[in-house]
Design a protein around this motif. Structure first.
Motif, PDB file in Angstrom:
ATOM      1  N   ILE A   1       0.645  -1.135   0.135  1.00 31.22           N
ATOM      2  CA  ILE A   1       0.093   0.219   0.101  1.00 31.22           C
ATOM      3  C   ILE A   1       1.031   1.103   0.030  1.00 31.22           C
ATOM      4  O   ILE A   1       1.799   1.401   0.876  1.00 31.22           O
ATOM      5  N   PHE A   2       0.604   2.128  -0.753  1.00 28.62           N
ATOM      6  CA  PHE A   2       1.461   3.261  -1.079  1.00 28.62           C
ATOM      7  C   PHE A   2       0.849   4.620  -0.904  1.00 28.62           C
ATOM      8  O   PHE A   2      -0.388   4.770  -1.337  1.00 28.62           O
ATOM      9  N   ASP A   3       1.466   5.613  -0.091  1.00 31.21           N
ATOM     10  CA  ASP A   3       0.845   7.019  -0.255  1.00 31.21           C
ATOM     11  C   ASP A   3       1.359   7.496  -1.548  1.00 31.21           C
ATOM     12  O   ASP A   3       2.263   6.696  -2.196  1.00 31.21           O
ATOM     13  N   ILE A   4       0.971   8.532  -1.785  1.00 30.32           N
ATOM     14  CA  ILE A   4       1.354   9.160  -3.290  1.00 30.32           C
ATOM     15  C   ILE A   4       2.056  10.384  -3.088  1.00 30.32           C
ATOM     16  O   ILE A   4       3.454  10.267  -3.571  1.00 30.32           O
ATOM     17  N   ASP A   5       1.590  11.459  -2.567  1.00 31.00           N
ATOM     18  CA  ASP A   5       2.395  12.711  -2.502  1.00 31.00           C
ATOM     19  C   ASP A   5       3.549  12.765  -1.512  1.00 31.00           C
ATOM     20  O   ASP A   5       3.192  12.546  -0.349  1.00 31.00           O
ATOM     21  N   ASN A   6       4.678  12.942  -2.279  1.00 28.56           N
ATOM     22  CA  ASN A   6       6.014  12.975  -1.360  1.00 28.56           C
ATOM     23  C   ASN A   6       6.546  11.533  -1.185  1.00 28.56           C
ATOM     24  O   ASN A   6       7.602  11.500  -0.372  1.00 28.56           O
ATOM     25  N   THR A   7       5.714  10.563  -1.491  1.00 28.65           N
ATOM     26  CA  THR A   7       6.359   9.092  -1.442  1.00 28.65           C
ATOM     27  C   THR A   7       6.797   8.643  -2.677  1.00 28.65           C
ATOM     28  O   THR A   7       7.870   8.115  -2.884  1.00 28.65           O
ATOM     29  N   LEU A   8       6.118   9.119  -3.562  1.00 23.17           N
ATOM     30  CA  LEU A   8       6.275   8.302  -4.847  1.00 23.17           C
ATOM     31  C   LEU A   8       6.615   9.507  -5.878  1.00 23.17           C
ATOM     32  O   LEU A   8       7.451   9.453  -6.804  1.00 23.17           O
ATOM     33  N   VAL A   9       5.993  10.829  -5.836  1.00 21.10           N
ATOM     34  CA  VAL A   9       6.419  11.833  -6.429  1.00 21.10           C
ATOM     35  C   VAL A   9       6.340  13.329  -5.770  1.00 21.10           C
ATOM     36  O   VAL A   9       5.500  13.147  -4.827  1.00 21.10           O
ATOM     37  N   PRO A  10       6.574  14.369  -6.227  1.00 21.48           N
ATOM     38  CA  PRO A  10       6.277  15.497  -5.566  1.00 21.48           C
ATOM     39  C   PRO A  10       4.902  15.857  -5.344  1.00 21.48           C
ATOM     40  O   PRO A  10       3.920  15.320  -6.105  1.00 21.48           O
ATOM     41  N   HIS A  11       4.509  16.643  -4.250  1.00 18.02           N
ATOM     42  CA  HIS A  11       2.974  16.804  -4.018  1.00 18.02           C
ATOM     43  C   HIS A  11       2.483  17.251  -5.394  1.00 18.02           C
ATOM     44  O   HIS A  11       2.650  18.284  -5.959  1.00 18.02           O
ATOM     45  N   GLY A  12       1.181  16.592  -5.741  1.00 18.00           N
ATOM     46  CA  GLY A  12       0.457  17.048  -6.786  1.00 18.00           C
ATOM     47  C   GLY A  12       0.945  16.675  -8.202  1.00 18.00           C
ATOM     48  O   GLY A  12       0.157  16.987  -9.152  1.00 18.00           O
ATOM     49  N   ALA A  13       2.237  16.113  -8.187  1.00 20.46           N
ATOM     50  CA  ALA A  13       2.679  15.743  -9.777  1.00 20.46           C
ATOM     51  C   ALA A  13       2.207  14.615 -10.316  1.00 20.46           C
ATOM     52  O   ALA A  13       1.627  13.577  -9.493  1.00 20.46           O
ATOM     53  N   PRO A  14       2.232  14.453 -11.582  1.00 27.77           N
ATOM     54  CA  PRO A  14       1.457  13.124 -12.213  1.00 27.77           C
ATOM     55  C   PRO A  14       2.829  11.852 -11.864  1.00 27.77           C
ATOM     56  O   PRO A  14       3.892  12.391 -11.378  1.00 27.77           O
ATOM     57  N   ALA A  15       2.484  10.839 -12.226  1.00 31.58           N
ATOM     58  CA  ALA A  15       3.425   9.902 -12.254  1.00 31.58           C
ATOM     59  C   ALA A  15       4.614  10.017 -13.357  1.00 31.58           C
ATOM     60  O   ALA A  15       4.290  10.370 -14.474  1.00 31.58           O
ATOM     61  N   ASP A  16       5.553  10.015 -12.933  1.00 27.05           N
ATOM     62  CA  ASP A  16       6.846  10.054 -13.717  1.00 27.05           C
ATOM     63  C   ASP A  16       7.349   8.776 -13.940  1.00 27.05           C
ATOM     64  O   ASP A  16       7.004   7.637 -13.655  1.00 27.05           O
TER      65      ASP A  16
END
Length: 170
Positions: free
Chosen positions: A31-46
Motif C-alpha cells: 500500500i502506497f501513499d502518493i504525494d511526497n512518497t512516490l512523486v512531489p506533491h500534486g505531480a503526475p506519475a513520472d
C-alpha cells in the motif's frame, strides 16, 4: 507512548527499497501513499514511478494507492501506473488500510505500507497491524498543515533513531 508512531524502517526514498528481497521474504501486497512518497506533491506519475510499478507487477505484487486526496488527484496518478486505489482514505483511521488488504487479497502478515508522514501514514498502518516503511519526503514544498506536522515528526524521529541506535549496540 511515541512507539505507536514509529515505523518499522526509515529510508531515504521509496526508490531504494529492495522490493525483490521483500517479495522473497513473503510480502505480496504494498500500500502506497502518493504525494511526497512516490512523486512531489500534486505531480503526475513520472517515469521512475511507472518503472517501479511495472517491476512490482512483474514480481507478483498486488499494489494499492491509499490517499487522503480527492479522487481526481489520485486517479490522475493512477492512470499512469494502473493499480487499485482508495481516495479520501481518512488516514490515520485503520479502516481503509484493512479495506485495501481485503481488495488485494493480502493479510497483515504479507502487506507493507510505504509513506512519508508519521501521523497519518505510519500511525494508520501501525493501527492496522501492517509493516511500515517511512521514507523521506521527495520535495520540500508542502501544504501548510503538513509543514506544521513535520516539526512534530522531527521529535518522533529523534527518539526513534535514538532507540534504533541503542538496539544496534545490543
Amino acid at each position: 507512548m511515541l512507539q505507536r508512531f514509529y515505523p518499522d524502517e526509515y529510508l531515504d526514498s521509496t526508490y531504494v527499497i529492495d522490493f525483490d528481497k521483500l517479495y522473497e521474504e513473503g510480502y505480496r501486497g504494498i500500500i502506497f501513499d502518493i504525494d511526497n512518497t512516490l512523486v512531489p506533491h500534486g505531480a503526475p506519475a513520472d517515469e521512475r514511478a511507472k518503472k517501479l510499478f511495472a517491476h512490482l507487477k512483474e514480481l507478483g505484487y498486488h499494489c494499492m494507492l491509499l490517499s487522503n486526496n480527492k479522487e481526481p488527484r489520485v486517479k490522475m496518478f493512477n492512470d499512469a501506473v494502473n493499480v487499485s486505489y482508495i481516495y479520501k482514505a481518512g488516514k490515520p483511521s485503520a479502516k481503509n488500510y484493512l479495506k485495501a488488504m481485503e481488495e488485494m487479497g493480502t493479510t497483515t502478515e504479507n502487506t507493507l505500507f510505504v509513506g512519508d508522514q508519521i501521523f497519518t501514514d505510519v500511525y494508520g498502518a501501525n493501527r492496522a497491524g501492517i509493516r511500515t516503511i517511512l521514507v523521506k519526503p521527495i520535495h520540500p514544498k508542502e501544504e501548510i498543515q503538513i509543514v506544521l506536522k513535520r516539526y512534530l515528526e522531527k521529535i518522533v524521529l529523534f527518539f526513534y533513531t535514538r532507540k534504533r541506535k541503542k538496539e544496534e549496540k545490543l
